[in-house]
Design an enzyme around this catalytic site. Structure first.
Site, short mmCIF file in Angstrom:
data_model
loop_
_atom_site.label_atom_id
_atom_site.label_comp_id
_atom_site.label_asym_id
_atom_site.label_seq_id
_atom_site.Cartn_x
_atom_site.Cartn_y
_atom_site.Cartn_z
N SER A 145 26.96 61.44 47.49
CA SER A 145 27.52 61.63 48.70
C SER A 145 27.14 62.67 49.71
O SER A 145 26.13 63.31 49.03
CB SER A 145 29.09 62.14 48.27
OG SER A 145 29.83 62.72 49.56
N TYR A 158 34.47 68.33 44.11
CA TYR A 158 33.79 67.10 44.50
C TYR A 158 32.48 67.46 44.80
O TYR A 158 31.68 66.44 44.46
CB TYR A 158 34.76 66.36 45.65
CG TYR A 158 34.25 65.09 46.03
CD1 TYR A 158 34.47 64.03 45.17
CD2 TYR A 158 33.32 64.85 47.22
CE1 TYR A 158 33.86 62.61 45.60
CE2 TYR A 158 32.81 63.59 47.54
CZ TYR A 158 33.14 62.69 46.75
OH TYR A 158 32.65 61.46 47.18
#
Ligand code: NAP
Length: 254
Positions: A145, A158
């Site tokens: 990401s 995350y």
């Protein structure tokens, strides 16, 4: 077979029942790859495999919990026994967490993000590596990401997990380059999938607007736009690329 073909390749997609994984599976099967879809979500996974087969492609579904090493081992046994060589692993299954500052994130949330997003990638990488070493090569595409390459305020657990995915990708790429096994990471920003729809539903109007306009293109990415890059990585046209992070973010990190 031209260099840009995936025809005849067996591609294993974790998290393949939804979002980026599902779009990648659809595109790759249209281009002639055989797909093993692996996901916790049995209902959507079976339905997608059915759809691909109905449309003339070749897909099967295997239920897996990537955070459980025994479940991952069973997935690889099943995929290899059924279809033989795995040419490409798309290590895509992942979760996020509610946006919160670090002090408000409990330990269970942190551990769950590590269990799925890091341990899951680790277990699948190791299974794929063992198989690809025996088969003379392969390619592992890990979905990280932009939160894996820069700060992600309110998404620290995350972000920690996605940074770890980039680290695993780079180290493995260098360790196994001489064995003809490539590792690359894909780093999208906000993409219109159930994961992001869920985040949007929890934000107020101002937060939604900020998220939607978080990059210079002032829009969300579409899962098809990530699938296109993943599909190219699956071809021999990307053959000299390893240990790389492919950033798909509408210019956010430029
Ligand atoms: P998604 O639509 O939520 O799809 C993720 C899939 O993974 C779901 O089917 C989910 O099943 C499955 N999954 C979750 N935990 C699992 C587990 N333990 N074992 C096996 N499967 C599991 O998400 P997405 O947006 O397509 O995201 C795909 C990947 O891209 C993730 O790694 C995500 O972090 C990354 N990513 C997404 C974005 C974005 O903006 N969408 C941006 C950057 C990176 P359930 O539905 O049953 O949980």
């Amino acid at each position: 077979m031209s260099d840009n073909s995936v025809a005849g390749k067996h591609i294993l997609v974790t998290g393949g029942a939804s979002g980026i994984g599902a779009e990648s599976a659809l595109l790759l099967s249209k281009r002639g790859a055989s797909i093993t879809l692996a996901d916790l979500n049995e209902v959507d996974g079976i339905a997608l495999a059915q759809r691909i087969n109905d449309e003339g492609g070749q897909a099967r579904f295997v239920k897996v919990d990537v955070s459980d090493s025994a479940s991952v081992a069973a997935l690889f046994d099943s995929a290899i026994n059924e279809l033989g060589n795995i040419d490409v692993l798309i290590n895509n299954a992942g979760i996020d967490h509610d946006p919160k500052f670090m002090l408000e994130i409990d330990d269970a949330t942190f551990h769950k993000n590590i269990a799925v997003n890091v341990n899951g990638v680790w277990y699948c990488m190791k299974q794929a590596l063992a198989h690809m070493m025996q088969n003379g090569g392969g390619h592992v595409i890990n979905i990280s990401s932009v939160a894996g390459i820069r700060a992600a305020p309110t998404l620290s657990a995350y972000s920690a997990a996605k940074h770890a995915v980039v680290g695993l990708t780079k180290s493995a790429a260098v360790e196994y380059a001489r064995h003809n096994i490539r590792f690359n990471a894909v780093c999208p920003s906000f993409i219109r999938t159930p994961m992001v729809e869920n985040v949007l539903s929890k934000l107020d109007k101002r937060g939604q607007k900020a998220l939607l306009k978080a990059n210079p293109m002032k829009r969300l990415g579409e899962p098809q736009e990530v699938a296109g890059a993943i599909a190219w990585l699956c071809t021999a046209e990307s053959s000299f690329m390893t240990g790389h992070t492919v950033v798909l973010d509408g210019g956010m990190t430029a």
